[in-house]
Design a protein around this motif. Structure first.
Motif, short mmCIF file in Angstrom:
data_model
loop_
_atom_site.label_atom_id
_atom_site.label_comp_id
_atom_site.label_asym_id
_atom_site.label_seq_id
_atom_site.Cartn_x
_atom_site.Cartn_y
_atom_site.Cartn_z
N PHE A 24 0.82 -1.01 -0.07
CA PHE A 24 -0.05 -0.01 -0.15
C PHE A 24 0.86 0.98 -0.07
CE2 PHE A 24 -4.29 -1.46 0.64
CZ PHE A 24 -4.12 -3.01 1.11
N LYS A 25 0.50 2.26 -0.95
CA LYS A 25 1.23 3.59 -0.86
C LYS A 25 0.61 4.37 0.22
CE LYS A 25 1.56 4.00 -5.78
NZ LYS A 25 0.75 4.37 -7.03
N VAL A 26 1.41 5.24 1.04
CA VAL A 26 1.02 6.16 1.99
C VAL A 26 1.02 7.33 1.24
CG1 VAL A 26 1.29 7.32 4.09
CG2 VAL A 26 1.33 4.78 4.02
N LEU A 27 0.04 8.14 1.20
CA LEU A 27 0.17 9.61 0.41
C LEU A 27 -0.14 10.55 1.17
CD1 LEU A 27 -2.36 7.94 -2.34
CD2 LEU A 27 0.11 8.78 -2.71
N LEU A 28 0.29 11.82 1.00
CA LEU A 28 -0.07 12.93 1.85
C LEU A 28 -0.76 13.79 0.86
CD1 LEU A 28 3.04 14.37 3.49
CD2 LEU A 28 1.07 13.57 4.55
N PHE A 46 7.90 10.03 10.63
CA PHE A 46 7.29 9.14 10.53
C PHE A 46 7.76 8.25 9.19
CE2 PHE A 46 4.57 11.75 12.80
CZ PHE A 46 4.36 11.03 13.97
N PHE A 47 8.55 8.72 8.29
CA PHE A 47 8.88 7.70 7.07
C PHE A 47 10.18 7.79 6.75
CE2 PHE A 47 4.73 9.60 6.45
CZ PHE A 47 3.78 8.29 6.40
N ALA A 77 1.10 0.42 6.75
CA ALA A 77 0.75 1.56 6.11
C ALA A 77 -0.35 2.23 6.95
CB ALA A 77 0.16 1.36 4.49
N ALA A 78 -1.19 1.56 7.45
CA ALA A 78 -2.56 1.65 8.08
C ALA A 78 -1.97 2.45 9.62
CB ALA A 78 -3.50 0.49 8.68
N THR A 79 -1.02 2.08 9.99
CA THR A 79 -0.44 2.71 11.24
C THR A 79 0.33 3.95 10.77
OG1 THR A 79 0.15 0.51 12.20
CG2 THR A 79 1.31 2.39 13.18
N LYS A 80 0.77 4.21 9.92
CA LYS A 80 1.73 5.50 9.50
C LYS A 80 0.37 6.57 9.15
CE LYS A 80 6.01 3.65 8.42
NZ LYS A 80 6.93 4.16 9.49
N VAL A 81 -0.64 6.06 8.53
CA VAL A 81 -1.70 7.00 8.19
C VAL A 81 -2.20 7.64 9.57
CG1 VAL A 81 -3.88 7.19 7.42
CG2 VAL A 81 -2.31 6.17 5.92
N GLN A 92 -2.83 20.95 15.33
CA GLN A 92 -4.01 21.62 14.88
C GLN A 92 -3.48 22.16 13.45
OE1 GLN A 92 -3.81 24.39 18.18
NE2 GLN A 92 -5.82 23.76 18.82
N HIS A 93 -3.31 21.13 12.44
CA HIS A 93 -3.02 21.60 11.23
C HIS A 93 -3.89 20.56 10.43
CE1 HIS A 93 0.50 23.98 12.05
NE2 HIS A 93 1.27 23.09 12.57
N PRO A 94 -4.33 20.98 9.54
CA PRO A 94 -5.45 20.19 8.52
C PRO A 94 -4.92 19.03 7.71
CG PRO A 94 -5.09 22.35 7.65
CD PRO A 94 -4.22 22.21 8.74
N LEU A 95 -3.34 18.66 7.57
CA LEU A 95 -2.73 17.82 6.93
C LEU A 95 -3.55 16.51 6.79
CD1 LEU A 95 -0.30 17.39 5.17
CD2 LEU A 95 0.93 16.53 7.63
N GLN A 96 -4.10 15.98 5.66
CA GLN A 96 -4.49 14.81 5.46
C GLN A 96 -3.54 13.80 4.74
OE1 GLN A 96 -7.41 13.31 6.43
NE2 GLN A 96 -7.35 15.30 7.56
N CYS A 97 -3.74 12.37 5.24
CA CYS A 97 -2.94 11.31 4.69
C CYS A 97 -3.77 10.39 4.47
CB CYS A 97 -1.92 11.03 5.69
SG CYS A 97 -0.43 9.91 5.56
N VAL A 98 -3.58 9.29 3.33
CA VAL A 98 -4.34 8.36 3.03
C VAL A 98 -3.52 7.14 2.54
CG1 VAL A 98 -6.39 9.71 2.25
CG2 VAL A 98 -4.68 9.19 0.66
#
Ligand code: TYC
Length: 102
Positions: A24-28, A46-47, A77-81, A92-98
């Motif tokens: 699985f790719k972890v994407l920002l 984290f990476f 991958a799920a743990t990193k996300v 308090q940042h809106p950074l999203q990771c999937v």
């Protein structure tokens, strides 16, 4: 897979039936508010990216909207996300990771 017997003679060649695990790719994802320095710090923390590589990935996400942080087995991958989302929320940042199957 070669099966070796006495005197190390190869008697037969067996095909392995074990499939490699799905990866699985972890994407920002980009946003307009998370500071660039924070994203670089996340990629290092984290990476395990160098500051230089983390900066390259951050800039790619900033310019193109999305970028790959790393490729891992499903549970890793799920743990990193979760770690990234939780850390961003704490700060308090809106950074999203999937994650996405490779
Ligand atoms: N676009 C953000 C800014 O200009 C920086 C940023 C980069 C945010 C990557 C999120 O995943 C991201 N401050």
């Amino acid at each position: 897979m070669a099966t070796r017997h006495r005197e190390d003679t190869v008697l037969e060649a067996k095909k392995s039936k074990v499939k490699p695990p799905p990866m699985f790719k972890v994407l920002l994802l980009n946003d307009d508010y998370t500071p660039m320095d924070f994203v670089v710090a996340v990629l290092q923390k984290f990476f395990a990216l160098s500051r230089e590589k983390a900066t390259q990935v951050m800039l790619k996400v900033h310019r193109e909207g999305i970028g790959v942080c790393g490729i891992y087995a499903k549970d890793v991958a799920a743990t990193k996300v979760e770690q990234v989302k939780s850390y961003a929320k704490q700060h308090q940042h809106p950074l999203q990771c999937v994650m996405e199957e490779n």
